[in-house]
Write an enzyme that holds these catalytic residues in place. Structure first.
Site, PDB file in Angstrom:
ATOM      1  N   SER A 136      33.382   3.064  39.348  1.00 41.55           N
ATOM      2  CA  SER A 136      33.024   2.856  37.764  1.00 41.55           C
ATOM      3  C   SER A 136      31.797   2.017  37.738  1.00 41.55           C
ATOM      4  CB  SER A 136      34.254   2.089  37.077  1.00 41.55           C
ATOM      5  OG  SER A 136      33.801   1.663  35.778  1.00 41.55           O
ATOM      6  N   TYR A 149      40.483  -4.671  35.788  1.00 38.73           N
ATOM      7  CA  TYR A 149      39.838  -3.362  35.860  1.00 38.73           C
ATOM      8  C   TYR A 149      38.851  -3.662  36.711  1.00 38.73           C
ATOM      9  CZ  TYR A 149      37.856   1.152  35.140  1.00 38.73           C
ATOM     10  OH  TYR A 149      37.337   2.402  35.185  1.00 38.73           O
TER      11      TYR A 149
END
Length: 263
Positions: A136, A149
């Site tokens: 990501s 995350y």
């Protein structure tokens, strides 16, 4: 790598990015696609659409991952491309419960380790193979309001870099997919800290189909960083050139989006 006649595994393939990758890969004429997902029904639907093999899989169970790889070899032959895509979005600060931190680590990081362990020896023996790690932009930059995350996606980027450096000369190609926001169910989870942040994320988000096209192009070119949002590259340069200025800018962005936890 060209994908025609190749054997491909995609984890987290029942929905979102994984499902889009399966559909896009199907257009390239692969030998076979294994659609692996914890949700067996979702995996079966995507597999039906792409003529692939569904496989119910808990990516945090290393034995199950080894069994899936063995089943893939039996059905289609050696694995050419392994897309380590399964992941979960865990938002919150450092006070997120420890079990949630651990679960995020297991799904977002250790599943990549287990997958690589399962296919790397054969790829090294053959002198060819491709690993695609879904990370990501949060792993290159950060994700406001989502500490677990962000931390785990940084770890994925680090793992992918290490693998590329260590095994790239032995024929194993590694790519790291690092989009910003993508229109999936995960998007709202990652931006729920404020309505302003959610609006901002949706405005700059791309579709999973756009992302999948860019992944195929990146694999064809053998690029390490696959950045569906090209502006991420310039953000990385700014971060490296002047970290203090970049941190200040991120704090300002956090505040402007109503996501500052001390307000």
């Amino acid at each position: 790598m060209e994908l025609s006649d190749k054997t491909i595994i995609v984890t987290g393939a029942g929905s979102g990015i994984g499902a889009a990758l399966c559909h896009r890969f199907h257009r390239e004429g692969p030998q076979g696609i294994v659609v692996a997902d914890l949700n067996e029904t979702a995996a079966e639907k995507v597999a039906h659409d792409v003529g692939g093999m569904p496989y119910p899989l808990d990516v945090t169970d290393e034995t199950a991952v080894l069994e899936m790889v063995a089943a893939t070899r039996s059905e289609f032959g050696p694995i050419d491309l392994f897309c380590l895509n399964a992941g979960i979005a865990t938002s919150g600060s450092v006070d997120v419960p420890t079990d949630a931190w651990q679960r995020t680590w297991e799904v977002n990081v250790m599943s990549h380790v287990y997958g690589v362990r399962a296919v790397l020896p054969e790829m090294l023996d053959r002198g060819t193979g491709y690993l695609l790690h879904t990370a990501s932009a949060a792993g290159l930059l950060t994700n406001i309001g989502a500490a677990p995350y962000t931390v785990t996606k940084h770890a994925v980027v680090a793992l992918a870099e290490w693998l590329s450096i260590t095994y790239g000369s032995a024929g194993v190609t590694v790519s790291c997919l690092s989009p910003q926001f993508v229109r999936t169910d995960m998007l709202d989870q990652l931006t729920k800290v404020s309505s302003e942040f959610s609006d901002f994320a949706h405005e700059i988000s791309i579709t999973v189909d756009d992302l999948a096209d860019k992944v195929v192009a990146g694999i064809a070119a053998g690029r390490f960083h696959i950045l569906p949002h090209p502006e991420v590259a310039s953000y990385m340069v700014s971060k490296a050139r002047d970290p203090e200025r970049w941190l200040d800018a991120m704090r300002s962005l956090q505040h402007s989006l109503g996501a500052d936890p001390i307000d």
